[in-house]
Design a protein around this motif. Structure first.
Motif, PDB file in Angstrom:
ATOM      1  N   HIS A   1      61.755  86.391  44.457  1.00  0.00           N
ATOM      2  CA  HIS A   1      62.790  87.017  45.267  1.00  0.00           C
ATOM      3  C   HIS A   1      63.738  86.016  45.334  1.00  0.00           C
ATOM      4  CE1 HIS A   1      64.950  88.966  48.234  1.00  0.00           C
ATOM      5  NE2 HIS A   1      65.088  87.863  49.138  1.00  0.00           N
ATOM      6  N   CYS A   2      65.216  86.654  45.329  1.00  0.00           N
ATOM      7  CA  CYS A   2      66.357  85.795  45.577  1.00  0.00           C
ATOM      8  C   CYS A   2      67.509  86.345  46.339  1.00  0.00           C
ATOM      9  CB  CYS A   2      66.892  85.222  44.343  1.00  0.00           C
ATOM     10  SG  CYS A   2      67.565  86.446  43.073  1.00  0.00           S
ATOM     11  N   GLU A   3      68.291  85.701  47.031  1.00  0.00           N
ATOM     12  CA  GLU A   3      69.300  86.309  47.903  1.00  0.00           C
ATOM     13  C   GLU A   3      70.491  85.349  47.820  1.00  0.00           C
ATOM     14  OE1 GLU A   3      68.301  86.978  51.976  1.00  0.00           O
ATOM     15  OE2 GLU A   3      70.325  86.743  52.502  1.00  0.00           O
ATOM     16  N   PHE A   4      71.541  86.027  47.626  1.00  0.00           N
ATOM     17  CA  PHE A   4      72.949  85.269  47.704  1.00  0.00           C
ATOM     18  C   PHE A   4      73.974  85.799  48.321  1.00  0.00           C
ATOM     19  CE2 PHE A   4      70.743  84.422  43.715  1.00  0.00           C
ATOM     20  CZ  PHE A   4      70.541  83.004  43.740  1.00  0.00           C
TER      21      PHE A   4
ATOM     22  N   ASP B   1      67.875  85.986  39.032  1.00  0.00           N
ATOM     23  CA  ASP B   1      68.591  84.944  39.684  1.00  0.00           C
ATOM     24  C   ASP B   1      69.962  84.826  39.175  1.00  0.00           C
ATOM     25  OD1 ASP B   1      66.044  84.248  40.924  1.00  0.00           O
ATOM     26  OD2 ASP B   1      66.315  82.010  40.584  1.00  0.00           O
ATOM     27  N   MET B   2      69.809  84.824  37.958  1.00  0.00           N
ATOM     28  CA  MET B   2      71.614  84.827  37.118  1.00  0.00           C
ATOM     29  C   MET B   2      72.229  85.954  37.459  1.00  0.00           C
ATOM     30  SD  MET B   2      70.959  81.726  36.021  1.00  0.00           S
ATOM     31  CE  MET B   2      72.506  81.683  35.057  1.00  0.00           C
TER      32      MET B   2
ATOM     33  N   GLN C   1      64.296  80.538  54.642  1.00  0.00           N
ATOM     34  CA  GLN C   1      62.869  80.521  55.227  1.00  0.00           C
ATOM     35  C   GLN C   1      62.194  79.068  55.114  1.00  0.00           C
ATOM     36  OE1 GLN C   1      60.313  83.163  53.749  1.00  0.00           O
ATOM     37  NE2 GLN C   1      60.735  82.595  51.707  1.00  0.00           N
TER      38      GLN C   1
ATOM     39  N   SER D   1      67.906  83.043  50.017  1.00  0.00           N
ATOM     40  CA  SER D   1      66.459  83.172  50.010  1.00  0.00           C
ATOM     41  C   SER D   1      65.796  81.919  50.106  1.00  0.00           C
ATOM     42  CB  SER D   1      65.843  83.763  48.661  1.00  0.00           C
ATOM     43  OG  SER D   1      66.608  83.404  47.679  1.00  0.00           O
TER      44      SER D   1
ATOM     45  N   GLN E   1      73.614  86.151  40.956  1.00  0.00           N
ATOM     46  CA  GLN E   1      74.876  85.289  41.138  1.00  0.00           C
ATOM     47  C   GLN E   1      75.996  85.705  40.386  1.00  0.00           C
ATOM     48  OE1 GLN E   1      73.579  80.800  41.257  1.00  0.00           O
ATOM     49  NE2 GLN E   1      72.231  81.725  39.989  1.00  0.00           N
TER      50      GLN E   1
ATOM     51  N   PRO F   1      58.666  73.368  46.605  1.00  0.00           N
ATOM     52  CA  PRO F   1      58.356  73.996  45.201  1.00  0.00           C
ATOM     53  C   PRO F   1      59.609  74.529  44.428  1.00  0.00           C
ATOM     54  CG  PRO F   1      57.215  74.892  47.299  1.00  0.00           C
ATOM     55  CD  PRO F   1      58.166  73.909  47.868  1.00  0.00           C
ATOM     56  N   GLN F   2      60.576  74.962  45.198  1.00  0.00           N
ATOM     57  CA  GLN F   2      61.746  75.424  44.482  1.00  0.00           C
ATOM     58  C   GLN F   2      62.472  74.222  43.457  1.00  0.00           C
ATOM     59  OE1 GLN F   2      63.173  78.458  43.802  1.00  0.00           O
ATOM     60  NE2 GLN F   2      64.387  77.347  42.322  1.00  0.00           N
TER      61      GLN F   2
ATOM     62  N   GLU G   1      56.499  81.383  46.614  1.00  0.00           N
ATOM     63  CA  GLU G   1      56.240  81.583  48.070  1.00  0.00           C
ATOM     64  C   GLU G   1      57.432  82.398  48.734  1.00  0.00           C
ATOM     65  OE1 GLU G   1      57.166  79.016  46.020  1.00  0.00           O
ATOM     66  OE2 GLU G   1      59.251  78.513  46.600  1.00  0.00           O
ATOM     67  N   ASN G   2      58.781  82.603  47.864  1.00  0.00           N
ATOM     68  CA  ASN G   2      59.761  83.207  48.272  1.00  0.00           C
ATOM     69  C   ASN G   2      59.722  84.691  48.429  1.00  0.00           C
ATOM     70  OD1 ASN G   2      60.268  84.069  45.767  1.00  0.00           O
ATOM     71  ND2 ASN G   2      61.800  82.170  45.374  1.00  0.00           N
TER      72      ASN G   2
ATOM     73  N   ARG H   1      60.408  73.319  40.549  1.00  0.00           N
ATOM     74  CA  ARG H   1      60.763  74.303  39.500  1.00  0.00           C
ATOM     75  C   ARG H   1      62.091  74.158  38.893  1.00  0.00           C
ATOM     76  NH1 ARG H   1      58.383  77.942  43.143  1.00  0.00           N
ATOM     77  NH2 ARG H   1      60.243  78.537  43.805  1.00  0.00           N
TER      78      ARG H   1
ATOM     79  N   PRO I   1      69.916  77.927  41.726  1.00  0.00           N
ATOM     80  CA  PRO I   1      68.843  78.056  40.908  1.00  0.00           C
ATOM     81  C   PRO I   1      69.502  77.526  39.369  1.00  0.00           C
ATOM     82  CG  PRO I   1      69.282  80.097  41.658  1.00  0.00           C
ATOM     83  CD  PRO I   1      70.406  79.301  42.032  1.00  0.00           C
TER      84      PRO I   1
END
Lengths: 745, 81
Positions: free
Chosen positions: A170-173, A332-333, B12, B9, A336, B43-44, A157-158, B47, B76
């Motif tokens: 997708h990830c954002e930091f 993700d790792m 949203q 992320s 970060q 969901p996150q 969903e991201n 997970r 995460p």
């Protein structure tokens, strides 16, 4: 777990370079590796693998193979249940394809036969009807809308709308306002980087021997970094209760993260259940390369702004990682870790995972960090060159320290980066003269480390020796380190302690040997198990002396009265208490079971000198020094070995190692002749400097050391090459053809 | 109330915020309140997530105590090699 575990003490055992317990067996060939397991009536298992990068499996006809004399079982994906859990389903589908073959080498069927020749002949009789599909093996192609879709419906969903279905997450930091920061910079450098997928390169191929009996019990012997996790996965895939499956880990010939999952283990179990006999599968090297986990391959953009006096004003990274044909969280790792070494007001990292028709990624030491940090440290070095600033001074000026809000969110407690940089700057290597044509590079590295579930049982034998039972395969010297910590706490010589690795039926759950966790977490559990045994021994001495247990303390390996009011009794040693244990209440043991946190992050700095041969494009590594914060180094030789091993694997990643795919999507170099890892003759002695900054989360101050060492070499060598040859490469490996091309030769 | 910093992320899924406040005394309560208050985070969290508490990273540990003044950062789920 709290951050107040550490107590300063004078060590008597910990810190000694004692003899390793597995040394004799390994140098004499007596050690039992995965392929050494045998069982009466054992069958040979072999796996049929897809020759296509991407193909729909219309049908598989196994009738001729099953009819071949000597064949006892044939297996396809249809024989395994459909898994509800997405994680287990991906693991299972990677072990045996179901509807599509997703990469060259993907398993599509397997046989068990009375011997290898029959098994090989049977594989040739299996008819797979493939509908070959368009494939994609490059992350930059796979991310584009319209690229062949590896698996549909896997996008989380991201992920923003409008991207290829291959983009699964997708990830954002980050924090601050990078645009404003770049506007304040005196100079901004933005570069594009690519890194190849590399294999962990362990010498021992995967091997598994499975025996499933008619009453539903099963035994599995295999080489793995985590027998308990193997049990979890295999029990789920086989539809078994965990209690009915006992997994025993063999001695292990390297793992580096690549043996943290399963590939052939459930296949061997399923074949054994079908055949009613034990089945052994041993991968050959071609299978190891084509079907077990390499790293992600990446495409990255990094932008850093700096003032002329060396202060970073803003930093930004866009990371595109591909972990092969399945969703993968490694980006993700990386996102970060990318800027974790620096105290930045304005920083942002964006990451995308992208599926390609390649093998499913498996972890490799500090998964995701070496690639991102390679790109960041390369741009940082280019800025140092632009402003003619000293690379260590610039890093010190921007270094993260206690109180820094990290680029991934948390505020750092006490960390060792500044001390590590200062040690590197003081070291003679940093100022040693270089000859013309030689270049020196440096890089920082970072890894999180973690603890995890750990169980230890410590038994006091009646002869005064001690047995420690733990549940993590020893891939980096943990048996010696755990024995040292037990001996230290109990106050007895190291030689009186023996540590063994238990099977899954002999101990509670232990997490995988990964995350640089074992010496830290299992060591902590060992110390606490020893303290429990000491409590019992003090109680026994108190009863013998007729005084309160609280009036007895443990000192130098013996129970002693806690003070003058406790009475006058001579010290009673561990051996003396153990000798009468049957008479004083029974066997004495200590246990500890815990999910450990408080591992503490780790930093390293590497310095390397290289010389580029302008005729051949080959890069020779002349001198290499690793600086790393290890917390307390329990067994310094093993710590040095981890630092050296990480550096060497990073050297290979930087200079030669890569998965090369042809236009047909097939792997072109699945063997050590064409996939070249560094050998001893390629390398100088890797010097090491251990910094011992105590980790407050461990009673002895121990910190994980297994992963950080592989992070800095990629950029350190790239930075050295740029200073040696005057070229700035932005793609790894910097193999001779790439270097020659950059030189314009 | 505890302030929880989210990674970018997740914005949203949390009504455009990267820092939210929930009533929680433990790691488990924190996750439950986050899911209740911001269902988009479910969901996150299902997970897997890690939690940094005053700079120490926890991967599980439901009963880890969180004080109102603690720095709490959702991360995460950590993996390693």
């Amino acid at each position: 777990m709290s951050l107040d575990e550490y107590r300063k003490r004078e060590f008597k055992q910990v810190g000694q370079r004692v003899r390793r317990p597995d040394g004799v067996d390994k140098v004499t060939g007596r050690a039992m590796y995965g392929a050494d397991a045998t069982a009466p009536g054992m069958l040979v298992g072999r796996v049929l693998r897809s020759p296509h990068a991407h193909a729909r499996i219309r049908s598989i006809d196994t009738s001729a193979a099953a009819a071949l004399p000597g064949v006892k079982a044939v297996l396809t994906g249809a024989d395994l249940p459909v898994q509800e859990d997405a994680f287990v389903r991906d693991v299972q589908d990677n072990c045996m394809a179901r509807e599509k073959a997703l990469y060259d080498g993907h398993a599509v069927a397997a046989v068990a036969a009375v011997d290898a020749a029959t098994a090989k002949a049977a594989l040739k009789l299996i008819k797979v009807d493939y509908e070959v599909l368009p494939h994609v093996t490059d992350v930059d192609v796979a991310i584009k809308p319209g690229a062949p879709v590896v698996q549909a419906g896997r996008t989380l969903e991201n992920v923003p709308a409008g991207m290829s279905e291959n983009v699964t997450s997708h990830c954002e930091f980050g924090h601050g306002d990078p645009a404003a920061g770049f506007a304040r910079a005196d100079h901004v450098v933005e570069r594009h980087f690519r890194t190849a997928a590399t294999h962990q390169g362990y010498i021992e191929p995967h091997a598994a021997l499975a025996s499933v009996t008619s009453d539903g019990k099963a035994e599995l012997w295999c080489c793995t970094q985590g027998q308990f996790f193997v049990r979890t996965l295999c029990a789920a895939i086989m539809g078994m209760e965990a209690s009915q499956l006992r997994v025993t880990a063999s001695e292990i010939g390297g793992g580096f993260g690549g043996k943290t999952t399963v590939f052939i283990e459930p296949v061997a179990l399923a074949l054994s259940r079908k055949a009613g006999r034990p089945v052994k599968i041993v991968m050959n090297r071609d299978e190891v390369f084509r079907a077990t986990g390499p790293t992600v391959h990446t495409s990255m953009d990094v932008k850093i702004g700096m003032t002329k006096d060396g202060r970073i004003t803003a930093a930004e990274a866009h990371l595109r990682y591909s972990g092969g044909a399945f969703p993968c969280g490694t980006v993700d790792m990386g996102a970060q870790a990318a800027f974790a070494a620096y105290d930045l007001e304005n920083v942002r990292t964006y990451g995308w995972n992208v599926m390609t028709n390649r093998p499913k990624e498996a972890s490799y030491r500090a998964p995701g960090a070496p690639q991102a940090i390679y790109a960041v440290e390369s741009v940082l070095d280019e800025l140092c060159q632009h402003f003619r600033l000293d690379p260590i001074d610039v890093r010190l000026k921007n270094a993260a320290r206690k109180g820094t809000k990290s680029s991934y969110g948390p505020t750092f407690p006490d960390i060792g980066l500044v001390a590590t940089l200062e040690a590197a700057k003081r070291h003679p290597h940093y100022t040693a003269p270089l000859k013309p044509g030689q270049g020196r590079g440096i890089s920082c590295g970072f890894w999180f480390n973690f603890g995890g579930n750990s169980c230890v049982s410590l038994n006091i034998n009646t002869d005064g020796t001690v047995g420690v039972t733990e549940g993590n395969p020893d891939i980096g010297g943990s048996r010696a380190s755990i024995s040292l910590m037990a001996a230290e706490e109990l106050g007895i010589p190291y030689e009186r302690v023996r540590t063994i690795v238990a099977d899954t039926s002999s101990l509670g759950y232990n997490d995988v040997t990964d995350g640089s966790r074992v010496t830290f977490a299992v060591g902590l559990a060992t110390i606490k198990a020893a303290r429990e045994a000491i409590r019992v021994m003090c109680g026994r001495a108190a009863r013998i002396w007729g005084i309160d247990a609280e009036a007895v303390e443990w000192k130098d390996g013996a129970a002693v009265p806690a003070g003058p009011n406790a009475g006058k009794f001579p010290p009673m040693s561990l051996a003396e208490i153990a000798a009468v244990s049957f008479e004083t209440g029974g066997p004495i043991a200590g246990h500890h079971e815990v999910n450990v946190d408080g591992a503490g992050v780790s930093f390293g700095v590497h310095i390397v000198d290289v010389e580029v041969d302008r005729e051949t494009g080959a890069t020779k590594v002349l001198r290499y020094t690793v600086f790393q914060d290890a917390g307390k180094a329990v067994h310094p030789s093993y710590v040095e070995g981890q630092m050296q091993g990480g550096a060497v694997q990073g050297i290979g990643w930087a200079l030669n190692e890569e998965y090369i795919y042809g236009p047909d999507g097939r792997l072109q170099n699945p063997g050590f002749l064409d996939y070249r890892v560094p050998v001893a003759s390629d390398l100088p002695m890797i010097d090491t400097v251990i910094l011992e900054i105590p980790n407050p989360g461990h009673p002895y101050g121990v910190r994980g050391v297994g992963e950080t060492g592989i992070v800095p070499p990629l950029a350190a060598i790239s930075n050295a090459v740029s200073r040696s040859a005057g070229i700035r490469l932005s793609e790894l490996p910097m193999s001779p053809p790439r270097v020659l091309k950059a030189l314009g030769a | 109330m505890v302030k929880v910093r989210l990674w970018g992320s997740l914005r949203q899924a949390a009504e455009g915020q990267t820092e939210v406040e929930v009533e929680a005394r433990t790691f488990k309560e924190l996750l439950d309140r986050l899911v209740e208050t911001y269902p988009g985070l479910a969901p996150q969290i299902a997970r897997g997530v890690s939690l940094s508490l005053d700079g120490v990273i926890y991967r599980e540990a439901w009963f880890t105590e969180i004080r109102p003044e603690s720095e709490v950062v959702l991360m995460p789920y950590m993996t390693g090699g």
